[in-house]
Design a protein around this motif. Sequence first.
Motif, mmCIF file in Angstrom:
data_model
loop_
_atom_site.group_PDB
_atom_site.id
_atom_site.type_symbol
_atom_site.label_atom_id
_atom_site.label_comp_id
_atom_site.label_asym_id
_atom_site.label_seq_id
_atom_site.Cartn_x
_atom_site.Cartn_y
_atom_site.Cartn_z
ATOM 1 N N ARG A 132 0.852 -1.194 0.000
ATOM 2 C CA ARG A 132 0.000 0.000 0.000
ATOM 3 C C ARG A 132 0.879 1.231 0.000
ATOM 4 O O ARG A 132 2.029 1.189 0.417
ATOM 5 N N GLY A 133 0.312 2.295 -0.434
ATOM 6 C CA GLY A 133 1.062 3.543 -0.453
ATOM 7 C C GLY A 133 1.144 4.159 0.943
ATOM 8 O O GLY A 133 0.492 3.732 1.894
ATOM 9 N N THR A 134 1.970 5.185 1.057
ATOM 10 C CA THR A 134 2.119 5.891 2.327
ATOM 11 C C THR A 134 0.916 6.806 2.534
ATOM 12 O O THR A 134 0.457 7.470 1.611
ATOM 13 N N THR A 171 -2.243 17.926 5.679
ATOM 14 C CA THR A 171 -1.301 18.893 5.129
ATOM 15 C C THR A 171 -0.353 18.240 4.134
ATOM 16 O O THR A 171 0.285 18.924 3.343
ATOM 17 N N GLY A 172 -0.227 16.906 4.183
ATOM 18 C CA GLY A 172 0.647 16.192 3.276
ATOM 19 C C GLY A 172 2.092 16.180 3.723
ATOM 20 O O GLY A 172 2.965 15.779 2.961
ATOM 21 N N GLN A 173 2.358 16.604 4.951
ATOM 22 C CA GLN A 173 3.727 16.676 5.446
ATOM 23 C C GLN A 173 4.091 15.513 6.361
ATOM 24 O O GLN A 173 5.208 15.038 6.342
ATOM 25 N N ILE A 174 3.171 15.083 7.183
ATOM 26 C CA ILE A 174 3.452 14.066 8.192
ATOM 27 C C ILE A 174 2.922 12.710 7.700
ATOM 28 O O ILE A 174 1.779 12.584 7.270
ATOM 29 N N GLU A 175 3.789 11.697 7.811
ATOM 30 C CA GLU A 175 3.400 10.339 7.416
ATOM 31 C C GLU A 175 2.625 9.685 8.558
ATOM 32 O O GLU A 175 3.110 9.616 9.679
ATOM 33 N N LEU A 176 1.433 9.240 8.250
ATOM 34 C CA LEU A 176 0.621 8.558 9.265
ATOM 35 C C LEU A 176 0.818 7.025 9.211
ATOM 36 O O LEU A 176 0.827 6.370 10.241
ATOM 37 N N ALA A 177 0.922 6.497 8.020
ATOM 38 C CA ALA A 177 1.124 5.043 7.856
ATOM 39 C C ALA A 177 2.063 4.822 6.674
ATOM 40 O O ALA A 177 1.945 5.465 5.650
ATOM 41 N N VAL A 178 2.992 3.908 6.884
ATOM 42 C CA VAL A 178 3.977 3.625 5.843
ATOM 43 C C VAL A 178 3.980 2.116 5.575
ATOM 44 O O VAL A 178 3.943 1.308 6.500
ATOM 45 N N SER A 179 4.028 1.741 4.300
ATOM 46 C CA SER A 179 4.145 0.314 3.940
ATOM 47 C C SER A 179 5.575 -0.122 4.161
ATOM 48 O O SER A 179 6.515 0.633 3.931
ATOM 49 N N SER A 180 5.734 -1.321 4.623
ATOM 50 C CA SER A 180 7.091 -1.845 4.821
ATOM 51 C C SER A 180 7.151 -3.278 4.299
ATOM 52 O O SER A 180 6.157 -3.991 4.257
ATOM 53 N N THR A 181 8.342 -3.702 3.925
ATOM 54 C CA THR A 181 8.557 -5.057 3.444
ATOM 55 C C THR A 181 8.753 -5.975 4.642
ATOM 56 O O THR A 181 9.507 -5.667 5.555
ATOM 57 N N VAL A 182 8.043 -7.101 4.619
ATOM 58 C CA VAL A 182 8.179 -8.079 5.698
ATOM 59 C C VAL A 182 8.622 -9.405 5.108
ATOM 60 O O VAL A 182 8.429 -9.666 3.927
ATOM 61 N N GLU A 183 9.204 -10.232 5.956
ATOM 62 C CA GLU A 183 9.707 -11.516 5.489
ATOM 63 C C GLU A 183 9.194 -12.648 6.363
ATOM 64 O O GLU A 183 8.703 -12.426 7.467
ATOM 65 N N THR A 184 9.338 -13.854 5.850
ATOM 66 C CA THR A 184 8.964 -15.071 6.569
ATOM 67 C C THR A 184 10.221 -15.900 6.781
ATOM 68 O O THR A 184 11.014 -16.086 5.867
ATOM 69 N N ILE A 185 10.399 -16.367 8.000
ATOM 70 C CA ILE A 185 11.568 -17.192 8.328
ATOM 71 C C ILE A 185 11.128 -18.657 8.321
ATOM 72 O O ILE A 185 10.218 -19.054 9.045
#
Length: 193
Positions: free
Chosen positions: A104-106, A111-125
């Motif tokens: 998903r996008g950020t 105001t478009g300045q502060i990030e509320l949610a950020v997508s991150s890459t996750v892995e499986t061990i």
Amino acid sequence: MKKKDKKRLLNRLLPKINQQKDLERVKKRRKVNPKKIEKENKIKAVEIGEIRRKKRMRNGFFIVFSLLIVLIMRIGWIQIIGGSELQTKAYLQQTSNRKINPKRGTIYDATGQIELAVSSTVETITVNPVNISKENKEKVARVLSEMFELDYEKVLKKVTKRSSIETIVKKIEKEKADALRLWMKENNITSRY
């Protein structure tokens, strides 16, 4: 004439008749050209060779035809008798339902300045217990349980199983996975092959 007399007469005449036949045979043999006899013998040898070659070809065709019939019967057996079972196995092997989490996008504030949610890459061990040496199994289980805050007994049970792949933990950050890779490299934890 009596029978005995006839027999005696025949016994006297037979050697003469046989001698005459023998003479006729000898005369015929003298008349025959040796080249002609040699030529006839060659022709007979060629004919015998042709007959043998034809027999070999016939036997070869029979063997090839028999193998072809056996193969056709086997293909028919596979398609007609075992077709539905094999089709089911192929479908299960080629398809699998797996939930894929989309990136998903950020999300920013108004105001478009502060990030509320950020997508991150996750892995499986995952581990392949068969490829971990016996002396390293407890060590690997201890590090995995400490690094990902899991129950040691459960991790040890997964690491000591006789299966091809065991999932240890899902959806972890890339940094933790990289730390695990680094630890494995430093401690020379690789497959036994």
